[in-house]
Design a protein around this motif. Structure first.
Motif: not given
Length: 227
Positions: A25, A28-29, A31-33, A35, A40
């Motif tokens: 989790e 994912e968080l 990598n979104n932050a 971007g 990655k």
């Protein structure tokens, strides 16, 4: 991204989250932050960062630590500060589960998934009230119905809150009974037991009236002959 730069972001996520976070989790968080990054973040990088945070808060300087509990990573107060923190919440925090509730919870934890009838068969008493209290405290959950039993009774199992409450990460972390009871588990004792020498005939002799008689060691067993 360098691990030294990554660690504060992981720490911020764990601190701000209202539930335990897994490494997946967090990856994912983050990598979104970030971007905008070409590469990655990997699980290995996240885990290395977590290890650094764990080591940091293991210091005696901090009254809390980062632990994997309840299915993910979270900040938890250290054991030696529990009584102090309990003063903030008074009796609500200090109130413990009743013996009946603990018995019921232990049965569910070790035997799950399990029905109410199976719980009562083990305890020997009605468990409606204990099960209701455990559901209210969100320590157990209803996972479905037993389709093969008459009436299709509800099936119970422990919840993530249960793991968090007892500071474990998964049900397989539950201690084995021997670990819990330790030396209180005693080996069975033989009453009035006397080892029989191989030279002595161990056969029991019974009279025609059914009385048990002492066997004469010099008497050969049926079918044997004296040397």
């Amino acid at each position: 991204m360098e691990i030294s730069d990554l660690i504060p972001h992981i720490e911020a996520l764990i601190f701000a989250s209202d539930k335990p976070l897994t490494a997946m989790e967090m990856a994912e968080l983050l990598n979104n932050a970030f971007g905008f990054m070409d590469d990655k973040l990997t699980l290995d990088q996240i885990q290395t960062g977590i290890d650094g945070i764990v080591a940091k808060y293991n210091s005696e300087f901090y009254p809390f630590e980062v632990r994997e509990s309840g299915g993910g990573w979270q900040f938890l107060s250290k054991k030696e500060f529990h009584k102090t923190i309990a003063q903030l919440n008074g009796e609500k925090f200090l109130k413990r589960l009743s013996v009946a509730a603990l018995e019921t919870l232990a049965i569910i934890a070790y035997k799950q998934p399990i029905t109410k009838g199976e719980i009562e068969s083990i305890r020997g008493v009605n468990s409606d009230y204990s099960i209701q209290k455990l559901l209210e405290k969100e320590l157990i959950v209803i996972t479905g119905r037993h389709e093969e039993l008459p009436g299709k009774p509800l099936i119970y199992a422990t919840s993530k809150s249960f793991m968090d409450y007892f500071g474990i990460n998964q049900t397989t972390d539950l201690p084995r009974l021997r670990e819990v009871l330790g030396e209180s588990l005693e080996e069975p004792s033989l009453i009035n037991y006397t080892p029989v020498s191989p030279e002595i005939n161990p056969a029991l002799v019974v009279s025609e009236e059914g009385e048990l008689l002492e066997n004469d060691p010099s008497t050969p067993l049926s079918g044997e002959e004296d040397d």
